[in-house]
Design an enzyme around this catalytic site. Sequence first.
Site, PDB file in Angstrom:
ATOM      1  CE1 TYR A  66      19.391  61.905  97.168  1.00 47.21           C
ATOM      2  CE2 TYR A  66      19.972  64.236  97.327  1.00 47.21           C
ATOM      3  CZ  TYR A  66      19.445  63.086  97.894  1.00 47.21           C
ATOM      4  OH  TYR A  66      18.980  63.123  99.178  1.00 47.21           O
TER       5      TYR A  66
ATOM      6  CG  HIS B  84      17.774  53.375  96.878  1.00 48.70           C
ATOM      7  ND1 HIS B  84      16.550  53.662  97.432  1.00 48.70           N
ATOM      8  CD2 HIS B  84      17.537  52.640  95.774  1.00 48.70           C
ATOM      9  CE1 HIS B  84      15.604  53.102  96.696  1.00 48.70           C
ATOM     10  NE2 HIS B  84      16.177  52.478  95.682  1.00 48.70           N
TER      11      HIS B  84
ATOM     12  CE  LYS C 199      30.986  52.334 109.574  1.00 45.88           C
ATOM     13  NZ  LYS C 199      31.761  51.957 110.736  1.00 45.88           N
TER      14      LYS C 199
END
Lengths: 183, 113
Positions: A120, A128, A159
Amino acid sequence: MKGVLKGLAVVVEDVEFARKLYKEGFYGRFLGYDKVRREEVDKISAPLILALYEALYLAERGKLKVVSKNGTEVLPEKLIELGREKIKNFDDIYKIYKYFRDLGYVVKSGLKFGALFSVYERGPGIDHAPMVVVFLEPDRGISATDITRGGRLSHSVKKTFTLATVSKQTGEVVLLGFSWAKL
Amino acid sequence: MVFSVVIFKHRQTSENVDDVLLEQVFKDLMSRGFKILERLNDRMFIAEKKSKYLFYVMVEGIEVTTQTLLSFINMGETLSMDTVLALVSNDGTVTYYFVRKIRLPRNVYAEGV
């Protein structure tokens, strides 16, 4: 500054210290909670559980003293030894952990994504879509199935996922980004 | 006895089997409006639609080394072309993925250490 090694994880009982670690870079997870936001931290009084990688990283930086149940210090070298003994490809995986952490990213378990790590920028519960990082064993080749499987792991429609490996020649961490191409 | 002969024959012609799968990629790209510009080797080629892309064909079940993949990406960087992996299933269905080397910057959101 203490955490107790219990099996393959380290528990921080001191609530103030646990909050500090969590606020500093989302290290660990409060027992019984998930995705705690930074502003909620001061309301939480639970032990913090650090994964072995996290504990080792913090211990190497002098931010955590890991002790055994009987109170004797467990040095980083001992943690590495333990990791090598129990976890496959520990050295490479820790190198990848360190690579992201040193650049200021928050690295969490990738298990629920079927991956090695979820990475993150701002932290779990804020970003998100984490970067889903899949480990590629250096000795192994890569196949078409590895790539489509990786694509299945990520939530985003594009993806996108990342393969991480450690180059055998240079010892460097190599990151490859894959994204589905609608040509 | 007959069986082993068949296997032997199959092995001998495995190159051609591969080619059929490669052909599927070309057909698929052409149906999408691509023009095949240049074949660099039996796995790598350049095709164009609006811009030029460097393609590498990966056949299901056939591994490539990380090194091979990296040199493909490096070649794309050298040629300033996006690199695309054409993944071909063992019966000829094609899926495409962009691949690139990620150079991560320091996280601008990193909390004070």
